[in-house]
Design a protein around this motif. Structure first.
Motif, PDB file in Angstrom:
ATOM      1  N   MET A   1       6.549  -8.467-112.459  1.00  0.00           N
ATOM      2  CA  MET A   1       5.323  -7.998-111.810  1.00  0.00           C
ATOM      3  C   MET A   1       5.149  -8.708-110.483  1.00  0.00           C
ATOM      4  N   THR A   2       4.175  -8.296-109.710  1.00  0.00           N
ATOM      5  CA  THR A   2       3.934  -8.902-108.407  1.00  0.00           C
ATOM      6  C   THR A   2       3.156 -10.195-108.556  1.00  0.00           C
ATOM      7  N   SER A   6      -0.720  -7.323-110.406  1.00  0.00           N
ATOM      8  CA  SER A   6      -0.924  -5.887-110.533  1.00  0.00           C
ATOM      9  C   SER A   6       0.195  -5.153-109.822  1.00  0.00           C
ATOM     10  N   ALA A   7       0.622  -4.039-110.409  1.00  0.00           N
ATOM     11  CA  ALA A   7       1.632  -3.208-109.767  1.00  0.00           C
ATOM     12  C   ALA A   7       1.004  -2.248-108.771  1.00  0.00           C
ATOM     13  N   ALA A   9      -1.249  -1.291-105.467  1.00  0.00           N
ATOM     14  CA  ALA A   9      -1.727  -1.778-104.169  1.00  0.00           C
ATOM     15  C   ALA A   9      -2.355  -0.600-103.434  1.00  0.00           C
ATOM     16  N   GLU A  27      -0.674  -0.197-116.170  1.00  0.00           N
ATOM     17  CA  GLU A  27      -0.444  -1.634-115.960  1.00  0.00           C
ATOM     18  C   GLU A  27       0.262  -2.243-117.181  1.00  0.00           C
ATOM     19  N   ASP A  85       9.526   0.273-109.575  1.00  0.00           N
ATOM     20  CA  ASP A  85       9.638   1.610-108.994  1.00  0.00           C
ATOM     21  C   ASP A  85      10.776   2.429-109.605  1.00  0.00           C
ATOM     22  N   TRP A 146       5.421   4.984-104.441  1.00  0.00           N
ATOM     23  CA  TRP A 146       5.726   3.564-104.346  1.00  0.00           C
ATOM     24  C   TRP A 146       6.005   3.146-102.912  1.00  0.00           C
ATOM     25  N   ARG A 150       5.374  -1.415-105.130  1.00  0.00           N
ATOM     26  CA  ARG A 150       4.020  -1.298-105.686  1.00  0.00           C
ATOM     27  C   ARG A 150       3.504   0.124-105.494  1.00  0.00           C
TER      28      ARG A 150
END
Length: 713
Positions: A1-2, A6-7, A9, A27, A85, A146, A150
Motif C-alpha cells: 500500500m502507499t 490508502s490506495a 488519491a 480498500e 494497479d 490509476w 493510486r
C-alpha cells in the motif's frame, strides 16, 4: 500500500467519491492484493531461481525447462511492473453482494482465495462486454483509473436490478470520455481498463480462418489487434499450444513498432514476435521505397516468383554426359541416368539447398553399390571425402543464394529475357538497374520467395560444418571406445557399455558443435496479425502466408486509407491472394479524433471515396480547427508547448520542422497508426491528386486527439 495507507488519491473535485461507504470494500481488497503481491513476487523469484539451476537435459526435457523459465520470467515481469494497479475494476453479479475483481493477471492470496481474475478469463468477459441492453448477469460494474499506482478516479455503472450505496460515483461513460482527451506520449497509452464492448467482442473471437477488423481512424483497431494477440495466447489452445511459433504481429513501419512495443509486455506477453514486412528478411533493413509504380506492380505479381522458380529448376538438371571420378581402387563412371536417379531423391517442395543433402546421400548410395573392389563402408568413406566427386556434385547441384539470384534479374537483361519472356522490352528495361543489390521495398517479398524456394545459404553452410564436426566427434569417440576395449581384458564393464550406440551418442559434446542459425521470423506461426493491411501487395500477402500456412490471420485495416485505392470488398481482396475463409468485423466509433477535426476530414475522403467507412466521434475537444500561414508554424508550436507541459505534437507535410522537444515531423504515410495531441498539417493540397492525395490528407487530419491546425501558403 502507499505511505498514506490508502490506495485512493482522488482530487478535491471528486471528494464525494472518497466516502467510506463507496470505497471501504475496495480498500480492503487492495490490502489483500498488496499482501498477495509480495508473497507472489517472492514465490516467483524462488521458483525461477530453482528452474534456472535445474539441469536442462536434452531434447524434450531441455524444451520443457526453457518453457518453464520463460513463463515464470514473464509473470515476474508483470508482478514487478505493476502494484495495486494490476486491478482494473470489479463486477457484482446479479443476486450477489460479493464483487469479482478483474486484473491484468490472475492473483490468489497465500491462503488460496481468488483476489483477481485474469482479464482474458471467461469470468472476466462481462467486465468488458456487459451493456444495459445485455448486462450478462451483472448488477453493477466499477472501473478504476490509476496514476502512479493510486486510484485518481473511478466510475460505476448499474444495470437492471442493481444498486449502489451512493450515486456520487454514477457518471456512466463521462469519466471514460474525459479520459480520451488525456495527453499522449511517444508510446501507446495503456487502455486495457477501458476496452469497449465492440472492441472486446473482436478481441475474444476465435482464431479459425481470417478475421478482418475494419475500422476508420481512431476506432481502436491497433488496440484490438494487440490485446487480441495476448488473449489468443492465453485462451486459444490452437495458438498457445500449437508448437508452431506462436503469434507474429506485423506493423507498417519502425516508428509504429516503437509506438506500440510496450503494450504486449504490459499485458504479460513477451513471446509475440513483432516486425515490419521489411524486417522479415535481412535485405529489407536498408531497402528504399520503389519510386516507379509500374515497377512496383511488376514485382508484386506472381509472374516473377515463377521466373525465380524456373531459374532454380534450371540448376537442378542432371549432367547429360558421364562424369569420371578417379578413386583409389579404380575410375568410377557416374552415368547420366545415375545422376538422374540421385536427383529424384529430392522431394517436391524441399528447398533447393536443403535438397542437396538428400541428393548427395542418394548419389553416394548408388556409387557405393557399384564398388566391388573394397568393403562398402570403406568405399563410401572415401567417396564422401573425394574432392573430385564433391566438385562434380557442386556443379550439378550448386548452392544458390536467394538475394544474389534476385540481384542478377535486375542486372542481367539476358537472364530476365530467358526466364520471363512474357515481359515486354519496355518492362524489362524498367526492371534493370546497374546495382542489382540496391534493394527497394518491393524486392523484399521476391527475395523472401526466392529464399523459400532455395533455402538459406548460410544455414546450409553451417549445417554442413555441423555435420563435419559431428562426424569427427563420432570418429573420436569411436577411437576412444576401441582403445578402452583393447585395455579391458575381460571385455566387460565400462567398455561393454560404451559399445552401445546410444551411449556413444550421449558422449557427444553438443556445445562443441557449430550452432545452427535460428530465424525467429521465418515461421511457421500459428497466427499472424497484420496492421494497415489495406496497403499490402499480392507479393506481400504471399510473404505472410508462407509464415502462416494455416491462414489464421487477424487483418486490421481501413479501405478508405488505402493509398492506391481499394475498390473491392475485403472478402474479394483476400480471395485474390488465396485466403478463402474470412469474416469481417466493423468498428464505427471514433474514440480518438475529436468531432471538430473529423468534420474537416470527412469531406476530404468522401470526395474521393464516397462509401468510405468514416467513423463517428464520441467527443468534442471544444477547440475549432485553425488555419493560417506556414510562417506561423514555429509560433504555434512554441505556444502550444508552453501551455502543455505534457503531450506530443506532429507536423505533417513537406516542410522543415523546427527542432523543438516533443515535436515530430512526418510524411502522411509515416503517420499511419499514430496519434498526437496537436497536429499541424502543412499545405495539404501538395500531398497529390486522386485517391492517394485524398487518403494522405485524410490520414494527416485524423491523427489528432485535441487540436488540428492547417497551414498553407
Amino acid at each position: 500500500m502507499t505511505s498514506s495507507g490508502s490506495a485512493f488519491a482522488l482530487p478535491d473535485n471528486l471528494a464525494a467519491k472518497a466516502a467510506p461507504a463507496l470505497i471501504a470494500a475496495d480498500e480492503e481488497r487492495f490490502r489483500e492484493i498488496d499482501r498477495a503481491l509480495a508473497a507472489s513476487r517472492d514465490d516467483i523469484e524462488r521458483r525461477l531461481a530453482d528452474a534456472r539451476r535445474a539441469e536442462g537435459g536434452d531434447g524434450q526435457d531441455a524444451m520443457d525447462r526453457d518453457i518453464a523459465v520463460h513463463r515464470l520470467a514473464s509473470r515476474q515481469t508483470v508482478l514487478r511492473r505493476f502494484a495495486l494497479d494490476l486491478c482494473l475494476g470489479r463486477i457484482v453479479p446479479e443476486g450477489s453482494s460479493e464483487p469479482v475483481y478483474i486484473g491484468r493477471t490472475g492473483l490468489v492470496s497465500p491462503e488460496g482465495a481468488r483476489l483477481l481474475v485474469d482479464w482474458r478469463a471467461p469470468a472476466a468477459e462481462p467486465f468488458f462486454a456487459a451493456t444495459h441492453a445485455n448486462p450478462m448477469g451483472l448488477a453493477s460494474r466499477r472501473r478504476f483509473r490509476w496514476r502512479a499506482g493510486r486510484v485518481v478516479d473511478y466510475w460505476d455503472e448499474v444495470f437492471a436490478g442493481g444498486e449502489v450505496a451512493d450515486d456520487a460515483a454514477l457518471d456512466d461513460q463521462s469519466a471514460f470520455i474525459r479520459s480520451l482527451g488525456q495527453s499522449r506520449s511517444h508510446r501507446m497509452r495503456d487502455v486495457l481498463g477501458t476496452i469497449q464492448v465492440d472492441q472486446d467482442e473482436i478481441i475474444r473471437a476465435g482464431s479459425d480462418g481470417a478475421l478482418v477488423v475494419d475500422g476508420g481512424p481512431g476506432t481502436g483497431k491497433t488496440v484490438v489487434a494487440l490485446h487480441r494477440a495476448a488473449y489468443l495466447l492465453y485462451a486459444d489452445a490452437r495458438v498457445s499450444q500449437s508448437g508452431g511459433g506462436g503469434v507474429l504481429f506485423v506493423g507498417p513501419n519502425d516508428r509504429y513498432l516503437s509506438y506500440v512495443d510496450d503494450v504486449l509486455p504490459s499485458l504479460g506477453e513477451d513471446s509475440v514476435r513483432i516486425a515490419t514486412l521489411r524486417r522479415l528478411t535481412p535485405e529489407g533493413e536498408d531497402a528504399v521505397p520503389e519510386r516507379d509504380p509500374r515497377v512496383s506492380a511488376l514485382k508484386g505479381s506472381a509472374d516473377l516468383e515463377r521466373a525465380i522458380s524456373s531459374i532454380v529448376r534450371h540448376y537442378e538438371r542432371p549432367p547429360e554426359d558421364p562424369t569420371v571420378i578417379q578413386a583409389s581402387w579404380a575410375d568410377i563412371y557416374v552415368e547420366p541416368e545415375e545422376w538422374a536417379e540421385a536427383f529424384e531423391a529430392a522431394d517436391d517442395g524441399t528447398p533447393h539447398n536443403d535438397a542437396r543433402d538428400l541428393v548427395w546421400a542418394e548419389l553416394l548410395e548408388i556409387l557405393t553399390a557399384k564398388v566391388e573392389e573394397m568393403p562398402p563402408h570403406l568405399a563410401r568413406r572415401e567417396l564422401e571425402g573425394h574432392s573430385g566427386l564433391r566438385e562434380a556434385f557442386d556443379r550439378a547441384w550448386p548452392v544458390l543464394d536467394p538475394a544474389r539470384l534476385v540481384s542478377a534479374l535486375w542486372s542481367s537483361p539476358s537472364l530476365l529475357a530467358r526466364f520471363a519472356p512474357w515481359l515486354s522490352d519496355e518492362e524489362m528495361r524498367s526492371l534493370q538497374r546497374p546495382d542489382g543489390g540496391a534493394w527497394t521495398g518491393d524486392d523484399v517479398p521476391l527475395i523472401d520467395a526466392a529464399r523459400d524456394i532455395i533455402g538459406d545459404p548460410e544455414t546450409t553452410e553451417r549445417r554442413r560444418r555441423r555435420r563435419t564436426a559431428l562426424a569427427a566427434e563420432r570418429e573420436r569417440i569411436e577411437r576412444v571406445v576401441e582403445y578402452l576395449s583393447d585395455a579391458d581384458e575381460d571385455g566387460e564393464g565400462t567398455s561393454l557399455m560404451l559399445h552401445a550406440a546410444d551411449m556413444q551418442e550421449r558422449l557427444i559434446d553438443e556445445g562443441a558443435l557449430p550452432e545452427l542459425p535460428v530465424d525467429a521470423l521465418a515461421g511457421p506461426f500459428a497466427h499472424v496479425i497484420v496492421d494497415e493491411a489495406q496497403e499490402l501487395t499480392d507479393a506481400e500477402w504471399r510473404m505472410l502466408i508462407r509464415r502462416c500456412p494455416s491462414k489464421s490471420f487477424t487483418i486490421v485495416g481501413d479501405r478508405a486509407q488505402a493509398r492506391q485505392g481499394f475498390t473491392r470488398t475485403w472478402e474479394e481482396r483476400l480471395e485474390e491472394v488465396g485466403i478463402t475463409r474470412s469474416r469481417v468485423a466493423g468498428l464505427t466509433i471514433n474514440y480518438r479524433t475529436p468531432s471538430e477535426a473529423m468534420a474537416e476530414a470527412e469531406p476530404v475522403i468522401r470526395a474521393a471515396i464516397p462509401d468510405a467507412n468514416v467513423p463517428t466521434s464520441v467527443r468534442a475537444s471544444g477547440i475549432p480547427v485553425a488555419r493560417g500561414p506556414i510562417a506561423d508554424l514555429r509560433r504555434i508550436l512554441e505556444e502550444w508547448l508552453a501551455e502543455h507541459p505534457d503531450g506530443v505534437a506532429c507536423v505533417i507535410g513537406g516542410v522543415d520542422v523546427p527542432a523543438l522537444p516533443r515535436v515530430a515531423g512526418l510524411a502522411p504515410a509515416e503517420a499511419k497508426g499514430l496519434e498526437f495531441d496537436l497536429v499541424a498539417v502543412v499545405e495539404p493540397a501538395s500531398f497529390g491528386e486522386g485517391i492517394t492525395g485524398a487518403v494522405d490528407r485524410y490520414v494527416a487530419m485524423t491523427r489528432t486527439t485535441e487540436r488540428l491546425v492547417i497551414l498553407e501558403g
